[in-house]
Design a protein around this motif. Structure first.
Motif, PDB file in Angstrom:
ATOM      1  N   THR A  86      13.135 -25.986  -8.517  1.00 54.08           N
ATOM      2  CA  THR A  86      14.061 -26.826  -9.780  1.00 54.08           C
ATOM      3  C   THR A  86      15.316 -26.635 -10.553  1.00 54.08           C
ATOM      4  O   THR A  86      16.556 -27.208 -10.657  1.00 54.08           O
ATOM      5  CB  THR A  86      12.691 -27.259 -11.448  1.00 54.08           C
ATOM      6  N   LYS A  87      15.465 -24.918 -10.444  1.00 53.22           N
ATOM      7  CA  LYS A  87      16.729 -24.952 -11.415  1.00 53.22           C
ATOM      8  C   LYS A  87      17.842 -24.825 -10.397  1.00 53.22           C
ATOM      9  O   LYS A  87      18.554 -25.197 -10.803  1.00 53.22           O
ATOM     10  CB  LYS A  87      16.511 -23.356 -12.317  1.00 53.22           C
ATOM     11  N   ALA A  88      17.762 -24.713  -8.870  1.00 55.04           N
ATOM     12  CA  ALA A  88      18.390 -25.014  -8.136  1.00 55.04           C
ATOM     13  C   ALA A  88      19.523 -26.164  -8.394  1.00 55.04           C
ATOM     14  O   ALA A  88      20.279 -26.043  -8.299  1.00 55.04           O
ATOM     15  CB  ALA A  88      17.860 -24.694  -7.155  1.00 55.04           C
ATOM     16  N   ILE A  89      18.073 -26.607  -8.460  1.00 55.21           N
ATOM     17  CA  ILE A  89      18.160 -28.505  -8.886  1.00 55.21           C
ATOM     18  C   ILE A  89      19.640 -28.733  -9.673  1.00 55.21           C
ATOM     19  O   ILE A  89      20.502 -29.584  -9.280  1.00 55.21           O
ATOM     20  CB  ILE A  89      17.338 -28.912  -8.780  1.00 55.21           C
TER      21      ILE A  89
ATOM     22  N   THR B  70      12.104 -36.778  -7.929  1.00 55.54           N
ATOM     23  CA  THR B  70      11.942 -36.481  -9.411  1.00 55.54           C
ATOM     24  C   THR B  70      12.277 -35.554 -10.542  1.00 55.54           C
ATOM     25  O   THR B  70      12.623 -36.072 -11.478  1.00 55.54           O
ATOM     26  CB  THR B  70       9.947 -35.819  -9.683  1.00 55.54           C
ATOM     27  N   MET B  71      12.230 -34.251 -10.404  1.00 55.34           N
ATOM     28  CA  MET B  71      12.940 -33.552 -10.838  1.00 55.34           C
ATOM     29  C   MET B  71      14.525 -33.944 -11.423  1.00 55.34           C
ATOM     30  O   MET B  71      15.646 -33.496 -12.649  1.00 55.34           O
ATOM     31  CB  MET B  71      13.136 -32.191 -10.136  1.00 55.34           C
ATOM     32  N   LEU B  72      15.095 -35.247 -10.462  1.00 48.01           N
ATOM     33  CA  LEU B  72      16.948 -35.618 -11.216  1.00 48.01           C
ATOM     34  C   LEU B  72      16.433 -36.425 -11.992  1.00 48.01           C
ATOM     35  O   LEU B  72      17.550 -36.407 -13.229  1.00 48.01           O
ATOM     36  CB  LEU B  72      16.957 -36.061  -9.942  1.00 48.01           C
ATOM     37  N   GLN B  73      15.024 -37.281 -11.800  1.00 50.29           N
ATOM     38  CA  GLN B  73      15.248 -38.468 -12.699  1.00 50.29           C
ATOM     39  C   GLN B  73      15.233 -37.466 -14.682  1.00 50.29           C
ATOM     40  O   GLN B  73      15.604 -37.986 -15.306  1.00 50.29           O
ATOM     41  CB  GLN B  73      14.150 -38.795 -12.528  1.00 50.29           C
TER      42      GLN B  73
ATOM     43  N   GLY C  38      13.915 -18.532   3.479  1.00 52.73           N
ATOM     44  CA  GLY C  38      13.226 -18.158   2.146  1.00 52.73           C
ATOM     45  C   GLY C  38      12.465 -19.197   2.022  1.00 52.73           C
ATOM     46  O   GLY C  38      11.314 -19.392   1.826  1.00 52.73           O
ATOM     47  N   VAL C  39      12.392 -18.239  -0.042  1.00 51.50           N
ATOM     48  CA  VAL C  39      11.311 -18.356  -0.450  1.00 51.50           C
ATOM     49  C   VAL C  39      11.519 -18.719  -2.134  1.00 51.50           C
ATOM     50  O   VAL C  39      12.190 -18.679  -2.410  1.00 51.50           O
ATOM     51  CB  VAL C  39      10.082 -17.242  -0.500  1.00 51.50           C
ATOM     52  N   CYS C  40      11.079 -20.070  -2.822  1.00 54.70           N
ATOM     53  CA  CYS C  40      11.341 -19.631  -4.131  1.00 54.70           C
ATOM     54  C   CYS C  40       9.788 -20.245  -4.168  1.00 54.70           C
ATOM     55  O   CYS C  40       8.956 -20.750  -3.500  1.00 54.70           O
ATOM     56  CB  CYS C  40      12.083 -21.310  -4.425  1.00 54.70           C
ATOM     57  N   SER C  41       9.760 -20.429  -5.851  1.00 54.83           N
ATOM     58  CA  SER C  41       8.358 -21.270  -6.096  1.00 54.83           C
ATOM     59  C   SER C  41       9.279 -22.494  -7.115  1.00 54.83           C
ATOM     60  O   SER C  41      10.310 -22.704  -6.713  1.00 54.83           O
ATOM     61  CB  SER C  41       8.210 -20.531  -7.834  1.00 54.83           C
ATOM     62  N   TRP C  42       8.158 -23.377  -7.060  1.00 57.40           N
ATOM     63  CA  TRP C  42       8.465 -24.799  -7.920  1.00 57.40           C
ATOM     64  C   TRP C  42       9.723 -24.300  -9.028  1.00 57.40           C
ATOM     65  O   TRP C  42      10.616 -25.171  -9.280  1.00 57.40           O
ATOM     66  CB  TRP C  42       7.592 -25.634  -8.116  1.00 57.40           C
ATOM     67  N   TYR C  43       9.873 -23.840  -9.487  1.00 57.12           N
ATOM     68  CA  TYR C  43      10.534 -23.022 -11.244  1.00 57.12           C
ATOM     69  C   TYR C  43      11.873 -23.224 -10.373  1.00 57.12           C
ATOM     70  O   TYR C  43      12.591 -23.735 -10.694  1.00 57.12           O
ATOM     71  CB  TYR C  43       9.602 -22.214 -12.207  1.00 57.12           C
TER      72      TYR C  43
ATOM     73  N   ASN D  73       8.856 -28.623 -18.129  1.00 58.70           N
ATOM     74  CA  ASN D  73       8.264 -26.934 -17.630  1.00 58.70           C
ATOM     75  C   ASN D  73       7.521 -27.001 -16.456  1.00 58.70           C
ATOM     76  O   ASN D  73       7.218 -28.155 -16.302  1.00 58.70           O
ATOM     77  CB  ASN D  73       6.872 -26.734 -19.319  1.00 58.70           C
ATOM     78  N   VAL D  74       8.040 -25.918 -15.232  1.00 58.60           N
ATOM     79  CA  VAL D  74       7.763 -26.369 -14.364  1.00 58.60           C
ATOM     80  C   VAL D  74       6.572 -24.811 -13.999  1.00 58.60           C
ATOM     81  O   VAL D  74       7.007 -24.062 -14.119  1.00 58.60           O
ATOM     82  CB  VAL D  74       8.853 -26.291 -13.578  1.00 58.60           C
TER      83      VAL D  74
END
Length: 288
Positions: free
Chosen positions: A228-231, A164-167, A220-225, A176-177
């Motif tokens: 998305t930034k990593a993607i 979804t994020m790629l699209q 590891g740990v991350c937020s959805w934000y 906004n994430v």
């Protein structure tokens, strides 16, 4: 030769398991789709298994439309609880080991330390409640069961956050994430490999099948934000990503604010090594 059944061939995990099983020589694999086994029909389950026997059954099937489950409650309970109960009963009848996939949503949103399998469970969505009931029923029907809870699953198959994020990233200039929901993405390839590794250790290394509830996600740990930034970083997408709080994206089903899992049990019991989520993300993007 051991016989292994994968239930839910069409889903992300079922598709990945089927893909990986093609390279395995120590077992024969079988799978079901909704056309060959409609889990919404209780009689279909008993009819399917009446002339079959398996050594292992992996249940990947679930109702995962988290928001829709809040109003579409009957199908969610049917797939996540009732069908799981009936499948585990069939496994017990034929003496098959049962591996069932569950979710971080069984915990609700009250925790703030890495989730251990025995931590208190207070699900606050229909999805979470139905999956928790499925866990309880599975262990009651077939004590020789392994339940693996996972989180934030994604893969090259089906619909998921990554795709979804790629699209959206390619279609829009900004997104906004949410940044206040924290957990760990799980690549279906890694979860599938862990499941098959456990079975292989039991089959070929004669390791004991140790039933119970386990946790698996990537490290590891991350937020959805952050995810998305990593993607976007890995794919060169220039879309601007702005961190926002969850209350700016109200949803019918509450999301857990903290779903980081303690995976020490599965690592120690079955000597499992787990890849960091960023490394697994790169692996998935290469496949895409």
């Amino acid at each position: 030769m051991k016989k292994i059944l994968i239930i839910g061939r069409e889903g992300q995990l079922g598709s990945t398991l089927t893909e990986q099983a093609e390279n395995i020589q120590w077992a024969d694999f079988f799978h079901t789709t909704v056309d060959t086994l409609d889990l919404m029909d209780a009689s279909a389950i008993s009819n399917y298994f009446k002339d079959k026997n398996f050594d292992f059954i992996i249940n990947c099937a679930a109702y995962t439309a988290v928001d829709r489950a809040e109003t579409d409650t009957a199908p969610a309970w049917r797939l996540n609880a009732e069908a799981a109960n009936e499948l585990a009963a069939e496994a017990a009848r034929m003496g098959a080991y049962f591996i069932h996939i569950s979710t971080d949503y069984v915990f609700g949103g009250t925790h703030f330390q890495p989730l251990k399998p025995d931590d208190s469970k207070t699900p606050d969505s229909v999805y979470g409640k139905s999956k928790l009931q499925g866990e309880l029923d599975v262990l009651q029907q077939q004590p020789q069961s392994i339940i693996i809870r996972t989180s934030w699953l994604y893969s090259i198959y089906g619909k998921n956050f990554l795709k979804t994020m790629l699209q959206l990233g390619r279609e829009r200039d900004s997104l906004n994430v949410v940044f206040d929901q924290v957990g760990t993405p799980t690549l279906a390839d890694d979860l599938a490999n862990t499941i098959l590794t456990i079975i292989e250790k039991v089959v070929t290394d004669k390791k004991e099948f140790i039933p119970g509830v386990y946790h698996f996600s990537n490290e590891g740990v991350c937020s959805w934000y952050d995810f998305t930034k990593a993607i976007f970083h890995e794919t060169g997408i220039s879309c601007k990503v702005t961190p926002v709080e969850s209350d700016q994206f109200p949803t019918p089903a509450p999301r857990p604010y903290f779903s980081v899992m303690d995976k020490s049990k599965i690592k120690q019991t079955y000597d499992i090594e787990i890849t960091h989520w960023q490394d697994s993300l790169r692996k998935c993007l290469r496949k895409l």
